[in-house]
Design a protein around this motif. Structure first.
Motif, PDB file in Angstrom:
ATOM      1  N   TYR A 582       0.904  -1.152   0.173  1.00  0.00           N
ATOM      2  CA  TYR A 582       0.014   0.042  -0.024  1.00  0.00           C
ATOM      3  C   TYR A 582       0.850   1.278  -0.071  1.00  0.00           C
ATOM      4  N   GLN A 606      -5.324   4.125  -1.286  1.00  0.00           N
ATOM      5  CA  GLN A 606      -4.888   2.635  -1.666  1.00  0.00           C
ATOM      6  C   GLN A 606      -5.555   1.658  -0.840  1.00  0.00           C
ATOM      7  N   LEU A 607      -5.590   1.820   0.399  1.00  0.00           N
ATOM      8  CA  LEU A 607      -6.092   0.865   1.389  1.00  0.00           C
ATOM      9  C   LEU A 607      -7.692   0.657   1.214  1.00  0.00           C
ATOM     10  N   SER A 610      -8.803  -1.710  -1.829  1.00  0.00           N
ATOM     11  CA  SER A 610      -8.811  -2.857  -1.286  1.00  0.00           C
ATOM     12  C   SER A 610     -10.354  -3.410  -1.148  1.00  0.00           C
ATOM     13  N   LYS A 613     -12.480  -3.008  -4.592  1.00  0.00           N
ATOM     14  CA  LYS A 613     -12.335  -3.960  -5.632  1.00  0.00           C
ATOM     15  C   LYS A 613     -13.195  -5.293  -5.495  1.00  0.00           C
ATOM     16  N   ALA A 618      -9.957  -5.311 -10.617  1.00  0.00           N
ATOM     17  CA  ALA A 618      -8.966  -4.656 -10.051  1.00  0.00           C
ATOM     18  C   ALA A 618      -8.466  -3.387 -10.693  1.00  0.00           C
ATOM     19  N   GLY A 783     -11.091  -8.219  -8.117  1.00  0.00           N
ATOM     20  CA  GLY A 783      -9.839  -8.471  -7.654  1.00  0.00           C
ATOM     21  C   GLY A 783      -9.167  -9.879  -8.406  1.00  0.00           C
ATOM     22  N   THR A 817      -3.287 -10.659   1.206  1.00  0.00           N
ATOM     23  CA  THR A 817      -3.262  -9.642   0.083  1.00  0.00           C
ATOM     24  C   THR A 817      -4.593  -9.027  -0.604  1.00  0.00           C
ATOM     25  N   PHE A 818      -5.685 -10.076  -0.146  1.00  0.00           N
ATOM     26  CA  PHE A 818      -6.975  -9.772  -0.752  1.00  0.00           C
ATOM     27  C   PHE A 818      -8.268  -9.681   0.447  1.00  0.00           C
ATOM     28  N   PRO A 821      -7.367  -7.412   4.055  1.00  0.00           N
ATOM     29  CA  PRO A 821      -7.375  -6.036   3.853  1.00  0.00           C
ATOM     30  C   PRO A 821      -8.863  -5.223   3.674  1.00  0.00           C
ATOM     31  N   VAL A 822      -9.715  -6.222   3.412  1.00  0.00           N
ATOM     32  CA  VAL A 822     -11.177  -5.608   3.192  1.00  0.00           C
ATOM     33  C   VAL A 822     -11.847  -4.791   4.120  1.00  0.00           C
ATOM     34  N   GLY A 825      -9.896  -1.553   4.601  1.00  0.00           N
ATOM     35  CA  GLY A 825     -10.343  -0.997   3.450  1.00  0.00           C
ATOM     36  C   GLY A 825     -11.633  -0.418   3.598  1.00  0.00           C
TER      37      GLY A 825
END
Length: 838
Positions: A582, A606-607, A610, A613, A618, A783, A817-818, A821-822, A825
């Motif tokens: 990030y 950027q966060l 996440s 997306k 993405a 994503g 990574t996916f 972070p939701v 985010g």
């Protein structure tokens, strides 16, 4: 004497509308065969009708039958216990039935299942329908050959559970039945509509044959269901491929039907079809007596619309898609009978005329045989909007059109098809509303606003947004136009209008701006019309494929053992790599924006991406969110788009260079990863991409679409890059962030592999990640779901990593990574929205 318009109105008012319960049958529906009609001497100028046609309904029934076969196979696969239990219940029930009756049913069915269809074929031949019988025989031959072929293939190829459910007793018989399938295909192709006695006899024999198979325990319920759907599919497929006899009545039959309405046609000519609906211009002569010869100077007085029964299913799949997808609370039906279509258009014509709107007067309706119906309108000399020159689209004409539209709105009548072919300008310059097939009475507010949005867009396509809105506001008022602003979105418009908007993508925006100038307090947020987006279906399919790929691998994985033996310090390293991505993405954006951006806010953006997306690909979410962030930060829309496009362009170029470089390094080393991505494979991949791009560029629509997208994405990129090159600090930040972003993800993937005891050369890890990331960016799923998991699992396995380790590493990598972070985010997204930063 030919009825005048006033007489026609009096006749309509004296009776009831067609289909009205309890009323006297209108003249339009009463045959008068007592005396000859003048249609016998009338002439029709029309091309010859084709002898055979491909009916859309046959294609739809074929698809439904194929879906039925697939449904049976799926059902017996997931509900084997139920199907086998049903078979057991049938066996126990038939054992209690009288054996005399069962024996009689067996005797009758064994003889009648073939004898009755043969007798039916002979009867059709005697009625000179040999071609129809020939098509049925072709379908029967195809059904027999395909059944034998499937029986020979399915026994060794089908899964054991499916096979056991399709057959009775393991191996006593074939899953499909060659004695019933050809008969079903034959009957389907020949057709028994309108012949109830033959229909009952044939299907009774087929039912007795099926019952015999069940009682004798050589047929199962699931096998009989599969046999039925397969026979239907072959029959309808053959019928659609060869074509069915054309049942549409010719123009002479149409004129004869007009004679039964009391009208006196002299001659007729075929007009251009409107959405596959036949139209005729008909000349009648006032004062002409029955039996008089045609007069050459008779005037065109009627425009006749013919509704063919076989065309009622045309466009059904599209209508079903729209009804399921949109929240318009419409009363329309996807499947419409001929009678309903006739009554719907008739009611709309009467209602619109009663409202005082200018529309051709409906003089009568009538069935034309059993396969068509007609609506006879008065003929209005003029041309539709799509045939008018720009000079003829005066403000007076547009104002008059909006007056007619206002009368429709006051009477709560929704047209639903206000495109250019639905607006007519007569010889005096007056506006008329035509093409009422899709209209609705007693329409709700949403349908009326949809009509308004449609007409605004239709006129704006011809005269521009300013004149369209200006003339509408002069008649309807600015407040009324404000109701259309939330509905000015492509999904709310008709298919032809959406196609025209592809050449002017900013037209709807300009219409909104014109209305907002007149009514600044208007709520401009779009109304959610879609129940779901097409991308949702793509996502579901992709997730299903991904689950199909990943779950079988998980079944062979000892997850508990892997977790128990996992090295958790490598998980912490993976978390650090995911967090660093990030920061790298923020530096990447800041480096290509000459204006100064705060680091913390940019990292939060950027966060937030996440979280966003989850509902879009993405590549789309990153561009959209960063562009909005820059605009909120004070960057003008053009430079904001150029800056984000510049960062994306540099990132793409860096991605390709790294993939080629590390692919060459991996192929040049002597490690065990040679078969993952050797330099030869990289060349093959690049050549394949180049060939695919070249083939796509040869298709004009794809070429224009790609050019428009690239032009809109990268216009102004080079000047923006020139501004960045003047600042070495910005240059280092941008390129450094690009490299750090890739390094962060590679570190996270490598740590995920090592966390479960795996180990790969770092060059191989780089190539696997770059390849999977490219596939994920191209996939139209949120994503890159499905594509990334599949590519990573395959790549790591090819690299030499055990399948269970590769699967566990991929799941951990995607978790870090996916999925994890939701939640943060979402918090970042909510905070940024509350602060009006995005």
């Amino acid at each position: 004497m030919t009825p005048t318009h006033d007489n026609a109105v009096d006749r309509r008012q004296a009776g009831t509308a067609p289909g009205e319960p309890g009323g006297r049958e209108p003249r339009a529906q009463r045959p008068e065969p007592a005396e000859p009609t003048p249609a016998a001497a009338a002439t029709v100028d029309e091309p010859s009708l084709p002898r055979r046609i491909r009916r859309p309904g046959d294609a739809i029934r074929f698809a439904a039958s194929v879906a039925g076969v697939a449904g049976v196979l799926l059902l017996v696969n997931i509900a084997q216990g139920t199907t086998q239990g049903l078979q057991t219940d049938i066996r126990e029930g038939t054992e209690r039935a009288p054996h005399v009756l069962l024996g009689l049913a067996t005797l009758v069915s064994s003889f009648g299942v073939l004898a009755v269809p043969v007798a039916f074929a002979v009867e059709r031949l005697l009625r000179r329908e040999g071609l129809r019988v020939a098509v049925g025989l072709l379908a029967a031959v195809i059904a027999f050959a395909l059944t034998v072929l499937l029986d020979g293939w399915e026994i060794p190829a089908a899964p054991g559970g499916v096979l056991d459910s399709l057959i009775w007793g393991g191996s006593r018989t074939a899953p499909l039945h060659t004695d019933i399938t050809p008969v079903i295909a034959f009957v389907t192709a020949v057709g028994t509509a309108g012949r109830p006695r033959w229909q009952a006899a044939i299907w009774t024999m087929i039912g007795l044959a099926a019952l015999t198979g069940l009682t004798a325990q050589y047929a199962s319920v699931s096998a009989l269901a599969a046999t039925y759907f397969l026979g239907r599919a072959i029959g309808y497929g053959t019928l659609y491929a060869v074509g069915a006899p054309n049942p549409r009545p010719p123009g002479a039959a149409v004129l004869a039907a007009l004679g039964r309405l009391g009208l006196r046609p002299v001659r007729a000519r075929r007009l251009p079809d409107r959405d596959d609906v036949r139209r005729y211009g008909v000349a009648v002569e006032d004062g002409r007596r029955l039996g008089d010869p045609p007069h050459p100077d008779a005037e065109w007085r009627l425009e006749v619309t013919v509704l063919d029964r076989d065309q009622q299913t045309a466009g059904m799949l599209y209508r079903v898609w729209r009804l399921v997808r949109l929240r318009d609370r419409s009363t329309r039906r996807a499947v419409r009978s001929l009678r309903r279509s006739l009554e719907q258009e008739s009611l709309m014509a009467y209602a619109l005329h009663a409202a005082g709107a200018r529309t051709p007067q409906l003089l009568g309706t009538c069935e034309v045989g059993t396969e068509a119906a007609l609506l006879a309108y008065e003929h209005v000399p003029g041309r539709t909007l799509d045939a008018l020159d720009d000079a003829e689209l005066t403000d007076e004409f547009l104002t008059d059109l909006w007056r007619q539209f206002g009368l429709m709105q006051e009477a709560r009548l929704a047209h639903r098809r206000l495109e250019q072919g639905s607006v007519l300008r007569d010889d005096s310059g007056a506006a008329w509303i035509v093409d009422l097939r899709a209209g609705e009475t007693a329409a709700n507010d949403l349908l009326l606003r949809l009509d308004l949005a449609q007409l605004l867009t239709t006129l704006a396509l011809r005269v521009g947004a300013e004149r369209s809105v200006g003339t509408a506001a002069a008649v309807l008022g600015a407040r009324a136009l404000a109701g259309a602003v939330p509905l000015l979105q492509p999904v709310a418009l008709n298919r032809g209008t959406r196609a025209a908007l592809r050449h002017d993508r900013e037209l709807l925006t300009r219409i909104r701006e014109q209305i907002l100038r007149l009514e600044p307090e208007t709520e401009a947020a779009p109304v959610r019309l879609e129940r779901f987006r097409p991308s949702t279906i793509v996502s579901i399919v992709a997730l299903t494929i991904a689950a199909y790929i990943v779950f079988p691998q998980l079944s062979d994985v000892d997850v508990g053992g892997l977790v128990a033996n996992a090295h958790w310090w490598w998980v912490l390293v993976g978390i650090a790599g995911a967090a660093a991505s990030y920061l790298a993405a923020a530096w990447m954006l800041m480096g290509f924006v000459p204006e100064r951006l705060p680091l913390v806010r940019t990292v939060l953006v950027q966060l937030a991406a996440s979280f966003v997306k989850l509902v879009a690909p993405a590549a789309v979410t990153g561009v959209a969110l960063n562009t909005r962030y820059l605009q909120r930060a004070g960057v003008r829309p053009g430079p904001a788009v150029a800056s984000v496009s510049a960062s994306q362009l540099i990132g793409l170029a860096m991605h390709v260079l790294l993939l080629v470089l590390f692919g060459f390094v991996t192929g040049s080393t002597g490690t065990a990863t040679e078969n993952l991505a050797p330099s030869r494979m990289i060349v093959i991949v690049l050549l394949a991409v180049a060939v695919a791009a070249g083939a796509a560029a040869m298709v004009p629509p794809i070429r224009r679409l790609a050019a428009d997208r690239l032009r809109s994405m990268f216009s102004g990129v080079l000047p923006r890059l020139a501004d960045v090159l003047q600042s070495p600090r910005k240059l280092i930040t941008g390129f450094g962030g690009t490299l750090l972003l890739t390094a962060s993800f590679v570190l996270c993937l490598d740590a995920s592999i090592r966390a479960f005891g795996g180990e790969l050369a770092w060059t191989s890890v780089v190539v696997v990640f770059l390849t999977a990331n490219a596939l994920g960016s191209a996939a139209p799923t949120p994503g890159g779901l499905g594509a990334v998991e599949g590519a990573l699992s395959v790549g790591l396995t090819i690299s030499g990593l055990p399948a269970e380790t590769a699967t566990s590493a991929v799941l951990l990598f995607r978790l870090l990574t996916f999925w994890l972070p939701v939640l943060p985010g979402w918090g970042a997204f909510a905070y940024l929205q509350r602060k009006e930063i995005i």
